[in-house]
Design a protein around this motif. Sequence first.
Motif, PDB file in Angstrom:
ATOM      1  N   ILE A  12       0.849  -1.202   0.000  1.00 57.89           N
ATOM      2  CA  ILE A  12       0.000   0.000   0.000  1.00 57.89           C
ATOM      3  C   ILE A  12       0.882   1.249   0.000  1.00 57.89           C
ATOM      4  CG2 ILE A  12      -1.685   1.329   1.353  1.00 57.89           C
ATOM      5  CD1 ILE A  12      -2.697  -1.420   2.421  1.00 57.89           C
ATOM      6  N   PHE A  13       1.935   1.183   0.822  1.00 55.42           N
ATOM      7  CA  PHE A  13       2.859   2.302   0.959  1.00 55.42           C
ATOM      8  C   PHE A  13       3.554   2.619  -0.368  1.00 55.42           C
ATOM      9  CE2 PHE A  13       7.106   3.935   1.908  1.00 55.42           C
ATOM     10  CZ  PHE A  13       6.828   4.961   2.805  1.00 55.42           C
ATOM     11  N   GLU A  14       4.108   1.602  -1.004  1.00 58.79           N
ATOM     12  CA  GLU A  14       4.815   1.817  -2.275  1.00 58.79           C
ATOM     13  C   GLU A  14       3.853   2.362  -3.334  1.00 58.79           C
ATOM     14  OE1 GLU A  14       8.012   1.654  -2.496  1.00 58.79           O
ATOM     15  OE2 GLU A  14       8.561   0.424  -0.761  1.00 58.79           O
ATOM     16  N   ALA A  15       2.603   1.887  -3.292  1.00 66.33           N
ATOM     17  CA  ALA A  15       1.626   2.355  -4.274  1.00 66.33           C
ATOM     18  C   ALA A  15       1.311   3.835  -4.058  1.00 66.33           C
ATOM     19  CB  ALA A  15       0.353   1.526  -4.174  1.00 66.33           C
ATOM     20  N   ARG A  16       1.252   4.232  -2.783  1.00 59.29           N
ATOM     21  CA  ARG A  16       1.000   5.659  -2.496  1.00 59.29           C
ATOM     22  C   ARG A  16       2.089   6.526  -3.097  1.00 59.29           C
ATOM     23  NH1 ARG A  16       0.341   6.916   3.648  1.00 59.29           N
ATOM     24  NH2 ARG A  16      -0.056   8.978   2.778  1.00 59.29           N
ATOM     25  N   ILE A  17       3.348   6.109  -2.906  1.00 60.19           N
ATOM     26  CA  ILE A  17       4.464   6.902  -3.440  1.00 60.19           C
ATOM     27  C   ILE A  17       4.432   6.914  -4.965  1.00 60.19           C
ATOM     28  CG2 ILE A  17       6.975   7.047  -3.620  1.00 60.19           C
ATOM     29  CD1 ILE A  17       7.191   6.185  -0.778  1.00 60.19           C
ATOM     30  N   ALA A  18       4.110   5.754  -5.554  1.00 58.34           N
ATOM     31  CA  ALA A  18       4.040   5.685  -7.022  1.00 58.34           C
ATOM     32  C   ALA A  18       2.975   6.646  -7.552  1.00 58.34           C
ATOM     33  CB  ALA A  18       3.752   4.259  -7.455  1.00 58.34           C
ATOM     34  N   LYS A  26       3.589  10.842  10.790  1.00 57.14           N
ATOM     35  CA  LYS A  26       2.842   9.885  11.608  1.00 57.14           C
ATOM     36  C   LYS A  26       2.270   8.726  10.791  1.00 57.14           C
ATOM     37  CE  LYS A  26       0.373  11.408  15.164  1.00 57.14           C
ATOM     38  NZ  LYS A  26       0.828  11.412  16.557  1.00 57.14           N
ATOM     39  N   ASP A  27       2.431   8.777   9.476  1.00 59.33           N
ATOM     40  CA  ASP A  27       1.954   7.676   8.627  1.00 59.33           C
ATOM     41  C   ASP A  27       2.809   6.435   8.870  1.00 59.33           C
ATOM     42  OD1 ASP A  27       0.229   9.481   7.559  1.00 59.33           O
ATOM     43  OD2 ASP A  27       1.288   9.745   5.649  1.00 59.33           O
ATOM     44  N   TRP A  28       2.211   5.286   8.661  1.00 57.21           N
ATOM     45  CA  TRP A  28       2.997   4.049   8.736  1.00 57.21           C
ATOM     46  C   TRP A  28       4.024   4.063   7.616  1.00 57.21           C
ATOM     47  CZ3 TRP A  28       4.441   0.059   5.637  1.00 57.21           C
ATOM     48  CH2 TRP A  28       5.066  -1.021   6.285  1.00 57.21           C
ATOM     49  N   MET A  29       5.237   3.630   7.908  1.00 56.07           N
ATOM     50  CA  MET A  29       6.270   3.542   6.863  1.00 56.07           C
ATOM     51  C   MET A  29       7.170   2.351   7.160  1.00 56.07           C
ATOM     52  SD  MET A  29       8.660   6.781   8.002  1.00 56.07           S
ATOM     53  CE  MET A  29       7.308   7.941   8.220  1.00 56.07           C
TER      54      MET A  29
END
Lengths: 318, 96
Positions: A12-18, A26-29
Amino acid sequence: MSEQEVKNLEEIFEARIARDEKIEPKDWMPEKYRQTHIRQMSQHAHSEIVGMLPEGNWITRAPSLRRKVALLAKVQDEAGHGLYLYSATETLGISRDELYEQLHSGKAKYSSIFNYPTLTWADMGAIGWLVDGAAIINQVPLCNTSFGPYARAMVRVCKEESFHQRQGYEIMLTLCNGTEVQKEMAQDALNRWWWPSLMMLGPTDDMSVHTEQSMKWKLKRKTNDELRQQFIDQTVPQADILGLTIPDSDLKWNEETGHYDFGEIDWDEFWQVVKGHGPCNKERLQTRVNAWENGQWVRDAALAYAEKQSERKIKKAI
Amino acid sequence: MGNKKEWPLWEVFVRSKNGLEHRHFGSLHAADAEMALENARDVYTRRSEGVSIWVVESEHITASNPEHNGELFEPAQDKVYRHPTFYDLPDEVKHM
């Protein structure tokens, strides 16, 4: 959290950056994202702070009041840039004292260019023109990096940086339009700062270990070699205007590629300086450590005063 | 020997000109509020970026948790009738 859960979150995280979404503190990383950012951002902050030292050397000996106020303002900006970047790094959960400790113990690195000495006034010109020029090329893409606090700090840094380069180039121009000796001084400074400035843009792509990951996280938008080429292409015509010769006999315009070809960089020298064996590594770090330790009593006194004031306020209220 | 205590962290808000709100500019360390204001001036307004500064100790800020964004902001999700485009009006009605 199970391994599978972490993996899902990472996707989910990588998709957000893409999608060009920004990541806020404070976001999960992923832990690696956090650590990589702490490393790069603090290195950047340390470079700003140590970067004040080579120029600080010339503030009291600037040739005119105009030059002196400009240099003073530039060094003050560098302190400011260091502070923006330190506080942006602290949002990742590391304290300012820990960051300083990493610099002072030699665990953290800073840009190796600041381990070269500033021998003449012309070095102030060469640093502004070349070192700040290379820094701008490195920094502009970071205004769009994925970590919000870093990107916002870089927007402010970049806005202020262009005065730094212009003041340096003006120093070079004045020397080049001056006496023969002054022009020689400018040429000598260019000779000494040219190659370290090229090294500043980092190891060649085939030697750079972080490039792929950094590209994905938008900590990098172009590779080191691309940035270096861009720097050379824009700087050579500026040297021509000054009437100075770039100290590279292999440098020549390539009609086919539309870029300048250039000579071999001495990477052994680069790694020597990175590993601590440059001309000024020890002196720079020692100066920084001394400044911190000798200021301890001031920090303690300010804190004691603040505590006394707040106690007094409480007593008054009662 | 110093007590090695770190100066507290402060958040800095700057109004860039009258008529605009204070906006978060960044943070800094200072021993007390007065020093935080002075440091904020030097760190964040070296080029006349502001006409007013607020500082507040970071520990006094309560922040929402982005992991709870779903529940927190859900009530606004299904209330399309709060937006003007929800209402059907004939094209002849202009400027409404």
